[in-house]
Design a protein around this motif. Structure first.
Motif, PDB file in Angstrom:
ATOM      1  N   THR B  27       0.823  -1.215   0.000  1.00 41.63           N
ATOM      2  CA  THR B  27       0.000   0.000   0.000  1.00 41.63           C
ATOM      3  C   THR B  27       0.859   1.267   0.000  1.00 41.63           C
ATOM      4  O   THR B  27       0.323   2.367   0.110  1.00 41.63           O
ATOM      5  CB  THR B  27      -0.998   0.030   1.182  1.00 41.63           C
ATOM      6  OG1 THR B  27      -0.265  -0.031   2.421  1.00 41.63           O
ATOM      7  CG2 THR B  27      -1.962  -1.135   1.107  1.00 41.63           C
ATOM      8  N   LEU B  46       0.080   7.469  -3.556  1.00 38.82           N
ATOM      9  CA  LEU B  46       0.533   6.788  -2.346  1.00 38.82           C
ATOM     10  C   LEU B  46       1.840   7.407  -1.858  1.00 38.82           C
ATOM     11  O   LEU B  46       2.625   7.954  -2.640  1.00 38.82           O
ATOM     12  CB  LEU B  46       0.743   5.295  -2.626  1.00 38.82           C
ATOM     13  CG  LEU B  46      -0.488   4.542  -3.143  1.00 38.82           C
ATOM     14  CD1 LEU B  46      -0.124   3.097  -3.476  1.00 38.82           C
ATOM     15  CD2 LEU B  46      -1.614   4.590  -2.118  1.00 38.82           C
ATOM     16  N   ASP B  83       2.945   9.197   6.510  1.00 46.22           N
ATOM     17  CA  ASP B  83       2.019   8.837   5.432  1.00 46.22           C
ATOM     18  C   ASP B  83       1.348  10.092   4.849  1.00 46.22           C
ATOM     19  O   ASP B  83       0.213  10.044   4.366  1.00 46.22           O
ATOM     20  CB  ASP B  83       0.956   7.847   5.944  1.00 46.22           C
ATOM     21  CG  ASP B  83       0.284   7.097   4.795  1.00 46.22           C
ATOM     22  OD1 ASP B  83       0.896   6.985   3.717  1.00 46.22           O
ATOM     23  OD2 ASP B  83      -0.868   6.636   4.977  1.00 46.22           O
ATOM     24  N   ARG B 121       0.091  14.264   0.403  1.00 42.04           N
ATOM     25  CA  ARG B 121      -1.251  13.677   0.332  1.00 42.04           C
ATOM     26  C   ARG B 121      -2.245  14.715   0.844  1.00 42.04           C
ATOM     27  O   ARG B 121      -2.118  15.202   1.964  1.00 42.04           O
ATOM     28  CB  ARG B 121      -1.318  12.417   1.209  1.00 42.04           C
ATOM     29  CG  ARG B 121      -2.677  11.765   1.241  1.00 42.04           C
ATOM     30  CD  ARG B 121      -2.645  10.399   1.906  1.00 42.04           C
ATOM     31  NE  ARG B 121      -2.288  10.434   3.316  1.00 42.04           N
ATOM     32  CZ  ARG B 121      -3.159  10.639   4.314  1.00 42.04           C
ATOM     33  NH1 ARG B 121      -4.430  10.835   4.038  1.00 42.04           N
ATOM     34  NH2 ARG B 121      -2.745  10.650   5.564  1.00 42.04           N
ATOM     35  N   GLN B 136      -7.559   8.558  -2.956  1.00 46.13           N
ATOM     36  CA  GLN B 136      -6.487   9.302  -2.287  1.00 46.13           C
ATOM     37  C   GLN B 136      -5.887  10.251  -3.306  1.00 46.13           C
ATOM     38  O   GLN B 136      -5.503   9.828  -4.401  1.00 46.13           O
ATOM     39  CB  GLN B 136      -5.437   8.321  -1.764  1.00 46.13           C
ATOM     40  CG  GLN B 136      -4.236   8.980  -1.109  1.00 46.13           C
ATOM     41  CD  GLN B 136      -3.406   7.992  -0.291  1.00 46.13           C
ATOM     42  OE1 GLN B 136      -3.944   7.082   0.333  1.00 46.13           O
ATOM     43  NE2 GLN B 136      -2.103   8.170  -0.280  1.00 46.13           N
ATOM     44  N   THR B 170      -5.277   7.913  -6.486  1.00 47.89           N
ATOM     45  CA  THR B 170      -5.097   6.462  -6.403  1.00 47.89           C
ATOM     46  C   THR B 170      -6.200   5.862  -5.556  1.00 47.89           C
ATOM     47  O   THR B 170      -6.554   6.404  -4.509  1.00 47.89           O
ATOM     48  CB  THR B 170      -3.738   6.112  -5.757  1.00 47.89           C
ATOM     49  OG1 THR B 170      -2.697   6.789  -6.446  1.00 47.89           O
ATOM     50  CG2 THR B 170      -3.481   4.612  -5.811  1.00 47.89           C
TER      51      THR B 170
END
Lengths: 157, 284
Positions: B27, B46, B83, B121, B136, B170
């Motif tokens: 992931t 990602l 992340d 992100r 995302q 994504t």
């Protein structure tokens, strides 16, 4: 009036099952399961029915308790009740004709202080348990698709 | 996932506790040829590394693309922060082999470039938002610095340095075991930037598309295909779309291998450059 109130409490809260700790009364509802049921019987069959679901859940809980990443979370928890309510939840979501009698996700996890990594560790343990049960990989992912959004209610930090 | 209300366990520690690793397999994507987490040719939304929102992760890659008349090697690192943010560096080297002599550059002439990337992100979770359509979405920049400015100018390139801007979306569709990505990149790059930026035919930024679709066929195996359009700015050599068919295999949480059949079309006047893309990645 008071007796009426007590009677309605009792209707919400069945007698505590054997080997489980009593819990504060709450309203039972399948909506508490936190996911919509699958349609049809394919998924229930992919998990080999109630017996298969029981093996998957027990395997996952056994792994969680033994997993150094997350074993602390399960210390002091009522694991007997956990196994029962998880089996009900899985059976309900997999359209196996069960009702879920557990709590909803948010309130049952609010004091556990879970992080995303804890959630992911549990997912990995569930995947390993589903592999052991020989649940087909694509069916595993269909189940995970139902469970993944629960991260929003269970992971609090 | 449904637990009786119990006294808070020892995990109810203070917020902000850092943790290493924890991301689910694959992931974080694999490493694209430009160093960002993605597929082979495309940059995805990602974030690189094995970290969750409570940690810092990293990924290193070494990639070798063997074409009939050229070799492209790429190596680099990417750091993922909570992340949320990805910082990457990649160094590419493009060996012209015998074609270098035919092009008048000399046999084995090498074009090189450094690519500094950043990605953030913005919204959505490719993994957890399985009950939502929203993918995302990340935005990113890639600043590229090519090393052969005199040659680039001689073939019509306008600059030897340039910056690409992109937005990537994504989604992992678990109910179908699919991974899909769409990226729009605004770029002037010639051959990913190896031949500089802008040219005698066109020197304006153009929006280009990168699409990827893959299927998780096993827990540790993603197979799929990618398509990438590119500007054609130089008069001396047209540049075409790139495409690949790939398989990404996670040997473990820390090691992944990607193999692909890649078609970059015509490269520097040499027709039909199709070959093998091999990449090894290590991640923390």
């Amino acid at each position: 009036m008071i007796s009426f109130f007590l009677a309605s409490l009792l209707s919400m809260q069945a007698v505590t099952p054997p080997n489980e700790d009593p819990v504060e009364p709450y309203e039972h509802s399948n909506a508490n399961a936190g996911a919509r049921q699958f349609e049809g019987e394919d998924m229930f069959r992919a998990f080999h029915g109630k017996e298969g679901i029981a093996r998957v859940v027990d395997g996952m809980v056994d792994r969680n308790i033994a997993d150094p990443r997350i074993s602390d979370i399960f210390k002091g928890q009522d694991v007997v009740r956990l196994r029962r309510t998880l089996k009900e939840q899985f059976c309900y979501i997999l359209n196996g004709g069960c009702d879920y009698s557990g709590r909803e996700m948010k309130s049952s996890h609010k004091d556990l202080g879970l992080q995303a990594a804890d959630f992911n560790a549990l997912v990995e343990n569930l995947q390993a348990s589903m592999r052991d049960e020989k649940v087909p990989y694509l069916a595993q992912n269909r189940m995970l698709a139902k469970l993944a959004p629960m991260k929003r209610d269970t992971v609090v930090r | 996932m449904s637990r009786g209300l119990a006294a808070a366990g020892p995990r109810a520690a203070m917020a902000g506790e850092m943790r290493q690793g924890g991301k689910l397999l694959l992931t974080g994507g694999v490493s694209s040829v430009e160093g960002a987490a993605g597929g082979g040719l495309a940059s995805w939304a990602l974030i690189a590394g094995n970290e969750t929102d409570a940690g810092i992760g990293a990924k290193a890659h070494a990639t070798y693309v063997a074409l009939p008349d050229f070799d492209l090697t790429s190596g680099g690192v990417a750091v993922g922060i909570k992340d949320r943010v990805e910082l990457s560096f990649a160094r590419q080297s493009f060996d012209t082999r015998d074609a270098g002599a035919a092009l008048g550059l000399g046999k084995g002439f090498r074009f090189g470039q450094d690519i500094y990337g950043a990605k953030v992100r913005l919204i959505g979770s490719a993994v957890y938002d399985q009950d939502r359509i929203l993918p995302q979405i990340s935005i990113g920049v890639q600043h590229k610095r090519a090393d052969k400015a005199p040659i680039i100018r001689a073939v019509g390139g306008r600059q030897s340095n340039g910056t690409d801007f992109y937005v990537a979306a994504t989604k992992i569709i678990l109910s179908r075991s699919l991974v899909v990505n769409a990226t729009v990149r605004v770029t002037k790059a010639n051959q990913f930037g190896l031949l500089g930026f802008g040219g005698d035919r066109n020197d304006a930024y153009k929006a280009k598309f990168e699409g990827s679709a893959g299927m998780l066929v096993r827990r540790n195996l993603l197979v799929g295909a990618e398509y990438r359009t590119r500007p054609s700015n130089l008069g001396f050599a047209r540049e075409q779309r790139g495409l690949d068919v790939f398989a990404a295999w996670s040997a473990s949480k820390h090691v992944a291998l990607t193999a692909a059949y890649v078609d970059l079309g015509d490269v520097a006047t040499v027709r039909r450059q199709r070959g093998l893309f091999l990449s090894v990645q290590g991640s923390l």
